[in-house]
Motif scaffolding. Structure first.
Motif, PDB file in Angstrom:
ATOM      1  N   VAL A  50       1.184  -1.804  -0.242  1.00 15.08           N
ATOM      2  CA  VAL A  50      -0.078   0.172   0.172  1.00 15.08           C
ATOM      3  C   VAL A  50       0.867   1.168   0.074  1.00 15.08           C
ATOM      4  O   VAL A  50       2.490   1.773   0.393  1.00 15.08           O
ATOM      5  N   GLN A  51       0.069   2.613  -0.573  1.00 19.48           N
ATOM      6  CA  GLN A  51       1.270   3.563  -0.311  1.00 19.48           C
ATOM      7  C   GLN A  51       1.040   4.291   1.020  1.00 19.48           C
ATOM      8  O   GLN A  51      -0.510   3.656   1.593  1.00 19.48           O
ATOM      9  N   ALA A  52       2.027   5.067   1.378  1.00 15.98           N
ATOM     10  CA  ALA A  52       1.836   5.760   2.315  1.00 15.98           C
ATOM     11  C   ALA A  52       0.482   6.637   2.652  1.00 15.98           C
ATOM     12  O   ALA A  52       0.019   7.531   1.125  1.00 15.98           O
ATOM     13  N   GLY A  53      -0.011   6.758   3.493  1.00 19.38           N
ATOM     14  CA  GLY A  53      -1.389   6.947   3.719  1.00 19.38           C
ATOM     15  C   GLY A  53      -2.651   6.058   3.647  1.00 19.38           C
ATOM     16  O   GLY A  53      -3.357   6.175   4.342  1.00 19.38           O
ATOM     17  N   GLY A  54      -2.707   4.933   3.225  1.00 11.96           N
ATOM     18  CA  GLY A  54      -3.177   4.224   2.568  1.00 11.96           C
ATOM     19  C   GLY A  54      -3.678   3.000   3.689  1.00 11.96           C
ATOM     20  O   GLY A  54      -2.708   3.375   5.124  1.00 11.96           O
ATOM     21  N   SER A  55      -4.879   2.599   3.996  1.00 10.24           N
ATOM     22  CA  SER A  55      -5.484   1.942   5.037  1.00 10.24           C
ATOM     23  C   SER A  55      -5.195  -0.174   4.630  1.00 10.24           C
ATOM     24  O   SER A  55      -5.341  -0.091   3.600  1.00 10.24           O
ATOM     25  N   LEU A  56      -4.984  -1.001   5.744  1.00 13.08           N
ATOM     26  CA  LEU A  56      -4.887  -2.182   5.511  1.00 13.08           C
ATOM     27  C   LEU A  56      -5.408  -2.853   6.549  1.00 13.08           C
ATOM     28  O   LEU A  56      -5.512  -1.439   7.880  1.00 13.08           O
ATOM     29  N   ARG A  57      -5.778  -3.897   6.394  1.00 17.62           N
ATOM     30  CA  ARG A  57      -7.349  -4.572   7.683  1.00 17.62           C
ATOM     31  C   ARG A  57      -6.478  -5.945   7.450  1.00 17.62           C
ATOM     32  O   ARG A  57      -6.794  -6.799   6.666  1.00 17.62           O
ATOM     33  N   TYR A  77      -8.985  -8.934  14.058  1.00 19.17           N
ATOM     34  CA  TYR A  77      -8.934  -7.592  13.285  1.00 19.17           C
ATOM     35  C   TYR A  77      -7.684  -6.359  13.902  1.00 19.17           C
ATOM     36  O   TYR A  77      -7.562  -6.369  14.505  1.00 19.17           O
ATOM     37  N   LEU A  78      -6.965  -6.111  12.409  1.00 15.12           N
ATOM     38  CA  LEU A  78      -6.458  -5.551  13.213  1.00 15.12           C
ATOM     39  C   LEU A  78      -6.854  -3.928  11.837  1.00 15.12           C
ATOM     40  O   LEU A  78      -6.210  -4.201  10.841  1.00 15.12           O
ATOM     41  N   GLN A  79      -6.554  -3.450  12.148  1.00 15.12           N
ATOM     42  CA  GLN A  79      -6.743  -2.017  10.997  1.00 15.12           C
ATOM     43  C   GLN A  79      -6.260  -1.243  11.325  1.00 15.12           C
ATOM     44  O   GLN A  79      -5.643  -0.203  12.200  1.00 15.12           O
ATOM     45  N   MET A  80      -5.660  -1.060  10.470  1.00 15.08           N
ATOM     46  CA  MET A  80      -3.999   0.215  10.225  1.00 15.08           C
ATOM     47  C   MET A  80      -5.045   1.265   9.105  1.00 15.08           C
ATOM     48  O   MET A  80      -5.119   1.210   8.194  1.00 15.08           O
ATOM     49  N   ASN A  81      -3.881   2.285   9.955  1.00 12.55           N
ATOM     50  CA  ASN A  81      -4.999   3.419   8.958  1.00 12.55           C
ATOM     51  C   ASN A  81      -3.501   4.633   8.938  1.00 12.55           C
ATOM     52  O   ASN A  81      -3.115   4.527  10.307  1.00 12.55           O
ATOM     53  N   ASN A  82      -3.914   5.000   7.986  1.00 14.03           N
ATOM     54  CA  ASN A  82      -2.609   6.050   7.677  1.00 14.03           C
ATOM     55  C   ASN A  82      -0.899   5.579   8.161  1.00 14.03           C
ATOM     56  O   ASN A  82      -0.394   6.444   8.293  1.00 14.03           O
ATOM     57  N   LEU A  83      -0.695   4.920   6.883  1.00 15.36           N
ATOM     58  CA  LEU A  83       0.189   3.757   7.186  1.00 15.36           C
ATOM     59  C   LEU A  83       1.148   4.869   6.645  1.00 15.36           C
ATOM     60  O   LEU A  83       1.171   6.029   5.570  1.00 15.36           O
TER      61      LEU A  83
END
Length: 125
Positions: A12-19, A79-85
């Motif tokens: 993912v690009q910086a600023g993106g999210s993954l779960r 789950y682990l929701q990760m935002n603003n990666l």
């Protein structure tokens, strides 16, 4: 025997999210604490977040506000929701469960006796 399996990693690009998801199977009733750890390249394994069977959560201070741990007890998934990666979030993410043995605190890998195989997260700038 309980088993853990992670999924949801990717690029993912910086600023993106993954779960990320961690599916528990087998005898899971004994697991009283679940956690996410991560390990970057040439870095030590780092605690990210944890959740108890009752739903109480804890987070690494540096990740509060960006990461959220949750669980679906009916489906046996954590789950682990990760935002603003950002790039520093890259690494292998592991889910871990504590069902027996000594307890050294929520942040210590030694507290957990069940581990998944990990899922890779790569954040590009």
């Amino acid at each position: 025997q309980a088993q853990l399996m992670e999924s949801g990693g990717g690029s993912v690009q910086a600023g993106g999210s993954l779960r990320l998801s961690c599916v528990r199977s087998g005898y899971t009733q004994s697991i009283y604490h679940m956690a996410w750890f991560r390990q970057g390249l040439e870095k030590e394994r780092e605690w990210v977040a944890a959740i108890t069977r009752e739903g109480r959560t804890d987070y690494a201070d540096a990740l509060k506000g960006r990461f959220t741990i949750s669980q679906d007890t009916a489906k046996n998934i954590v789950y682990l929701q990760m935002n603003n990666l950002n790039v520093e979030d890259s690494g292998i993410y592991y889910c871990a469960g504590a069902s027996s043995g000594s307890w050294f605190g929520v942040q210590r890998p030694e507290s957990y006796n069940k581990w998944g195989q990990g899922t890779q997260v790569t954040v590009s700038s």
